[in-house]
Motif scaffolding. Structure first.
Motif, short mmCIF file in Angstrom:
data_model
loop_
_atom_site.label_atom_id
_atom_site.label_comp_id
_atom_site.label_asym_id
_atom_site.label_seq_id
_atom_site.Cartn_x
_atom_site.Cartn_y
_atom_site.Cartn_z
N LEU A 95 0.91 -1.15 0.02
CA LEU A 95 -0.01 0.02 -0.06
C LEU A 95 0.64 1.26 0.14
O LEU A 95 0.22 2.40 -0.07
CB LEU A 95 -1.13 -0.23 1.14
N PHE A 96 2.15 1.11 0.18
CA PHE A 96 2.93 2.29 0.25
C PHE A 96 3.06 3.13 -1.01
O PHE A 96 2.94 4.47 -0.92
CB PHE A 96 4.41 1.78 0.62
N ARG A 97 3.04 2.30 -2.22
CA ARG A 97 3.18 3.19 -3.45
C ARG A 97 1.93 3.93 -3.90
O ARG A 97 1.66 5.01 -4.51
CB ARG A 97 3.11 2.25 -4.62
N ARG A 159 3.90 11.39 -7.38
CA ARG A 159 4.24 10.06 -7.38
C ARG A 159 2.88 9.29 -7.77
O ARG A 159 2.80 8.17 -7.88
CB ARG A 159 4.86 9.59 -6.30
N GLU A 160 1.70 10.32 -7.43
CA GLU A 160 0.49 9.78 -7.67
C GLU A 160 0.32 9.26 -9.30
O GLU A 160 -0.36 8.30 -9.61
CB GLU A 160 -0.73 10.68 -7.52
N PHE A 161 0.87 9.84 -9.92
CA PHE A 161 0.95 9.54 -11.48
C PHE A 161 1.67 8.27 -11.61
O PHE A 161 1.37 7.61 -12.92
CB PHE A 161 1.54 10.62 -12.33
N LYS A 162 2.51 7.63 -11.07
CA LYS A 162 3.24 6.30 -11.14
C LYS A 162 2.28 5.29 -11.16
O LYS A 162 2.37 4.27 -12.02
CB LYS A 162 4.37 6.27 -10.11
N GLY A 166 -4.22 2.82 -9.01
CA GLY A 166 -4.35 2.38 -7.45
C GLY A 166 -4.49 3.60 -6.75
O GLY A 166 -5.25 3.50 -5.81
N THR A 167 -4.00 4.72 -7.10
CA THR A 167 -4.21 6.15 -6.16
C THR A 167 -5.74 6.40 -6.43
O THR A 167 -6.34 6.87 -5.44
CB THR A 167 -3.39 7.14 -7.13
N PHE A 168 -6.38 6.30 -7.57
CA PHE A 168 -7.78 6.70 -7.76
C PHE A 168 -8.56 5.58 -6.89
O PHE A 168 -9.57 6.10 -6.20
CB PHE A 168 -8.32 6.21 -9.18
N LEU A 169 -8.35 4.77 -6.75
CA LEU A 169 -9.10 3.43 -6.06
C LEU A 169 -8.84 3.68 -4.56
O LEU A 169 -9.67 3.73 -3.67
CB LEU A 169 -8.65 2.24 -6.31
#
Length: 356
Positions: A95-97, A159-162, A166-169
């Protein structure tokens, strides 16, 4: 109860923590679905290590405690991100990423390293740049449609764009929002940065919460009022006299939950947090002796205390976070602070005399 009883209990608790600290310096955290955490699984988080380390700072003269703190500091230093900030999850946690770094973990880890004179990257300017229009601090370091002059802020946020899906969820499926402003988080920021022009709005925010009795729902992650009392009271003890009205109210509310068996609140965790908060708020009474005895009596043969939820995955309490190690840290802090009162002779016997 003698001073020796407290010291024996403290030593047992410290040895328990030493035996249960991971080789990398981290402490265990469980995720459950109820306050008692009867059914739970392990989760690799930063926060327990920061909280436990802070709780035993008064005990660092004990060799075992000093060793615990050295290992914990090495763990925290290794987990630091760009700009001297921390995530809720460790680097090896999947979940870190997708979880953005947060201000609460950042200031709590920084506090430990700062108080132990351990190196950490300067981060105060980055924290100060994460405020809303009212002067309160956001919980997350994340993208918002707002100008920010800090380079590290943008590098952290981008880093959200990486991992866009996953970020959206993460934002969709959790109770977190990009604009979260939480009371305990702001109280911890105030404790870290101190009272100044930039942090002054936090004091009024805290006073308003206590005056309006909103400590039960003023923070998305700390849904237990005793945790709020704990974090608020640290600021009063640090010398922020403007919080005196809140400190008096906190003392009254904690004493109002005192049980016949001398426990406080609903758990051993509440009892420990209550004792710490009372002492931080300037309460010096021999009446605490029975509560300290209760804490010692609840200590398990292993040297630890029962786990209870310390913080939550959101205001709906769908997830609870805690461990025996975290409860043990707070119990040790309560015993250490009371022991300091005994050593300094700051015990008020008048309450006892009125009852006899």
């Amino acid at each position: 109860m003698t001073k020796g009883n407290i010291e024996n209990s403290v030593l047992k608790g410290i040895r328990y923590l030493q035996d249960h600290q991971y080789p990398n310096g981290e402490f265990c955290c469980y995720i459950g679905q109820d306050d008692e955490m009867k059914m739970c699984i392990t989760q690799s988080n930063i926060f327990p290590t920061s909280l436990i380390s802070y709780s035993i700072l008064h005990l660092r003269h004990i060799p075992e405690a000093s060793e615990i703190l050295d290992k914990a500091c090495a763990f925290l230093q290794y987990q630091a991100m760009r700009g001297g900030v921390w995530n809720n999850f460790t680097i090896l946690n999947p979940l870190f990423r997708i979880c953005p770094p947060d201000v609460d973990n950042t200031v709590c880890a920084s506090l430990v390293l700062q108080k132990l004179d351990k190196h950490h990257h300067p981060n105060k300017e980055l924290v100060l740049a994460n405020r809303n229009e009212t002067g309160l601090f956001y919980t997350w370091f994340t993208l918002r449609p707002k100008f920010n002059r800090m380079k590290n802020y943008w590098l952290l946020s981008l880093r959200e764009f990486k991992h866009p899906i996953g970020t959206f969820l993460f934002w969709k499926n959790t109770e977190a929002t990009r604009y979260d402003v939480d009371a305990a988080v702001n109280a911890n920021i105030l404790y870290y940065l101190g009272l100044n022009e930039q942090t002054a709005p936090i004091v009024d925010y805290m006073l308003d919460i206590i005056a309006k009795k909103k400590e039960n729902d003023c923070d998305s992650w700390y849904c237990n009022p005793f945790t709020i009392y704990y974090f608020f009271s640290r600021n009063y003890k640090a010398g922020i006299q403007e919080l005196e009205p809140a400190a008096k109210a906190i003392v009254e509310r904690i004493l109002g939950t005192l049980k016949d068996d001398h426990s406080i609140g609903e758990s051993i965790l509440d009892t420990a947090l209550g004792v710490i908060s009372l002492i931080n708020c300037g309460y010096h009474s021999i009446l605490l002796e029975k509560t300290i005895e209760y804490i010692i009596d609840q200590q398990k043969h292993s040297g630890g205390w029962h786990r209870w939820a310390v913080y939550y995955g959101g205001p709906k309490k769908r997830l609870t976070y805690g461990s025996e190690e975290m409860t043990t840290g707070f119990c040790l802090e309560a015993l250490a602070l009371y022991n300091l009162q005994l050593q300094e002779g700051n015990i008020n016997h008048s309450d006892y005399l009125e009852l006899t």
